[in-house]
Design a protein around this motif. Structure first.
Motif, PDB file in Angstrom:
ATOM      1  N   ASP A  81       8.860   6.425  -2.054  1.00 34.71           N
ATOM      2  CA  ASP A  81       7.657   7.095  -2.992  1.00 34.71           C
ATOM      3  C   ASP A  81       6.787   8.079  -1.967  1.00 34.71           C
ATOM      4  N   VAL A  82       6.043   9.053  -2.382  1.00 32.25           N
ATOM      5  CA  VAL A  82       5.143   9.491  -1.721  1.00 32.25           C
ATOM      6  C   VAL A  82       3.893   8.340  -0.965  1.00 32.25           C
ATOM      7  N   ILE A  83       3.799   8.949   0.364  1.00 31.53           N
ATOM      8  CA  ILE A  83       2.673   7.898   0.800  1.00 31.53           C
ATOM      9  C   ILE A  83       1.699   8.986   1.622  1.00 31.53           C
ATOM     10  N   THR A  84       0.807   8.271   1.932  1.00 34.34           N
ATOM     11  CA  THR A  84      -0.580   9.166   2.670  1.00 34.34           C
ATOM     12  C   THR A  84      -0.563   8.461   4.111  1.00 34.34           C
ATOM     13  N   ILE A  85      -0.620   9.227   4.999  1.00 34.16           N
ATOM     14  CA  ILE A  85      -0.827   8.752   6.359  1.00 34.16           C
ATOM     15  C   ILE A  85      -2.406   9.299   6.677  1.00 34.16           C
ATOM     16  N   ARG A  86      -3.150   8.634   7.362  1.00 34.76           N
ATOM     17  CA  ARG A  86      -4.531   9.227   7.844  1.00 34.76           C
ATOM     18  C   ARG A  86      -4.720   8.281   9.142  1.00 34.76           C
ATOM     19  N   LYS A  87      -5.954   8.887   9.651  1.00 34.91           N
ATOM     20  CA  LYS A  87      -6.705   8.021  10.747  1.00 34.91           C
ATOM     21  C   LYS A  87      -7.215   6.887  10.316  1.00 34.91           C
ATOM     22  N   ALA A  88      -7.456   5.922  11.349  1.00 30.52           N
ATOM     23  CA  ALA A  88      -8.303   4.912  10.952  1.00 30.52           C
ATOM     24  C   ALA A  88      -9.559   5.171  10.387  1.00 30.52           C
ATOM     25  N   SER A 124       0.706  -1.223  -0.055  1.00 30.26           N
ATOM     26  CA  SER A 124      -0.037  -0.073  -0.050  1.00 30.26           C
ATOM     27  C   SER A 124       0.805   1.156   0.102  1.00 30.26           C
ATOM     28  N   ASP A 125       0.148   2.326  -0.488  1.00 33.61           N
ATOM     29  CA  ASP A 125       0.950   3.674  -0.220  1.00 33.61           C
ATOM     30  C   ASP A 125       0.000   4.378   0.771  1.00 33.61           C
ATOM     31  N   THR A 126      -0.770   3.941   1.418  1.00 30.62           N
ATOM     32  CA  THR A 126      -1.590   4.475   2.507  1.00 30.62           C
ATOM     33  C   THR A 126      -1.540   3.964   3.824  1.00 30.62           C
ATOM     34  N   PHE A 127      -1.102   4.775   4.749  1.00 34.31           N
ATOM     35  CA  PHE A 127      -1.013   3.913   6.142  1.00 34.31           C
ATOM     36  C   PHE A 127      -1.686   4.673   7.251  1.00 34.31           C
ATOM     37  N   ILE A 128      -1.856   3.825   8.353  1.00 31.75           N
ATOM     38  CA  ILE A 128      -2.701   4.340   9.262  1.00 31.75           C
ATOM     39  C   ILE A 128      -1.953   4.639  10.883  1.00 31.75           C
ATOM     40  N   ILE A 129      -2.211   5.826  11.305  1.00 27.89           N
ATOM     41  CA  ILE A 129      -1.624   6.570  12.425  1.00 27.89           C
ATOM     42  C   ILE A 129      -1.922   5.335  13.487  1.00 27.89           C
ATOM     43  N   GLY A 130      -0.571   5.098  14.101  1.00 29.32           N
ATOM     44  CA  GLY A 130      -0.892   4.132  15.372  1.00 29.32           C
ATOM     45  C   GLY A 130      -0.584   2.687  14.791  1.00 29.32           C
TER      46      GLY A 130
END
Length: 256
Positions: free
Chosen positions: A249-256, A153-159
């Motif tokens: 590469d650029v990733i996105t970090i977001r809340k669950a 993935s290129d999107t990951f979750i805080i925590g």
């Protein structure tokens, strides 16, 4: 630092990694490899279930287990096996045979070989390279997986945890570190590091040359980032005197 050539293609994500060829006298001569994105039988069973609602995952796994058992029994009998029309698994002698008793020598040199079918070869011929990574000795990130679940993935979750796979990824040495670097709309990050967020070593769950796992700190803001790794890791017993580094590469970090 590794150079990356990104080719956009929605149908596949085939990555070619090029490393310096130690046996060549040419200045820029490389050995190519393809980082593996391996599917387990459980992954395949889940996809079969999604494609055919009349089948449940347990039935697919049960059938696969029975086929595996029969294939092993056939190999033990010295038979070749055609695996679902994709390849033929067969037994062949390995290397040369010396000595006065060739039958005894051959019994110690039997190995499995795989020969792809024309249908499988056709599937490979349709692939396109989507990314070429040229590495000159710096750390190399071949894959980024979201944990749990081991999903590329290129999107990951805080925590939650992230796994990086590749080479020379171990963070070690004074002045080394793993950073989350805010990226602008063009994917650029600051060069002075003023806004970089260092991931504490206490957040690492695995710190090895080929695999680095860490948790994204709870206080990281949502947004676009690049992961920067800086290390003095050396394959030998002593650390390097000069740091080596890489940027993802650029990733996105977001809340669950």
């Amino acid at each position: 630092m590794a150079d990356s050539l990104q080719i956009k293609d929605e149908d596949n994500k085939l990555v070619i990694a090029l490393r310096n060829n130690p046996f060549s006298t040419e200045k820029r001569n490389f050995i190519g490899s393809i980082p593996r994105d391996t599917l387990t039988i459980s992954n395949l069973a889940a996809r079969v279930k999604d494609g055919d609602r009349g089948l449940d995952e347990y039935t697919v796994l049960k059938a696969a287990g029975l086929l595996k058992k029969e294939c092993l029994m056939a190999i033990r009998r010295g038979q070749a096996v055609n695996l679902m029309g994709l390849c033929t698994m067969f037994i062949a002698p390995e290397g040369t045979v010396d000595g006065a008793n060739p039958s005894a020598a051959l019994s110690q040199k039997l190995a499995l070989r795989f020969s792809p079918t024309a249908e499988a070869q056709d599937a490979v011929s349709g692939l396109k390279i989507t990314k070429v990574i040229v590495n000159d000795g710096q750390p190399q990130i071949d894959g980024m997986l979201r944990l749990p679940g081991e999903e590329l993935s290129d999107t990951f979750i805080i925590g939650k945890a992230v796994r990086l796979t590749g080479s020379r990824l171990k963070v070690t040495g004074e002045g080394s570190g793993l950073y989350l670097c805010p990226a602008d709309g063009n994917g650029s990050i600051s060069q002075d590091g003023a806004d970089w967020i260092q991931v504490p070593a206490s957040q690492f769950s695995c710190n090895r040359p080929g695999k680095l796992e860490f948790f994204i700190p709870d206080d990281v803001a949502e947004g676009s980032y690049r992961i920067k790794l800086r290390t003095f890791f050396c394959n030998g017993r002593q650390n390097l005197k000069t740091a080596i580094s890489t940027v993802s590469d650029v990733i996105t970090i977001r809340k669950a």
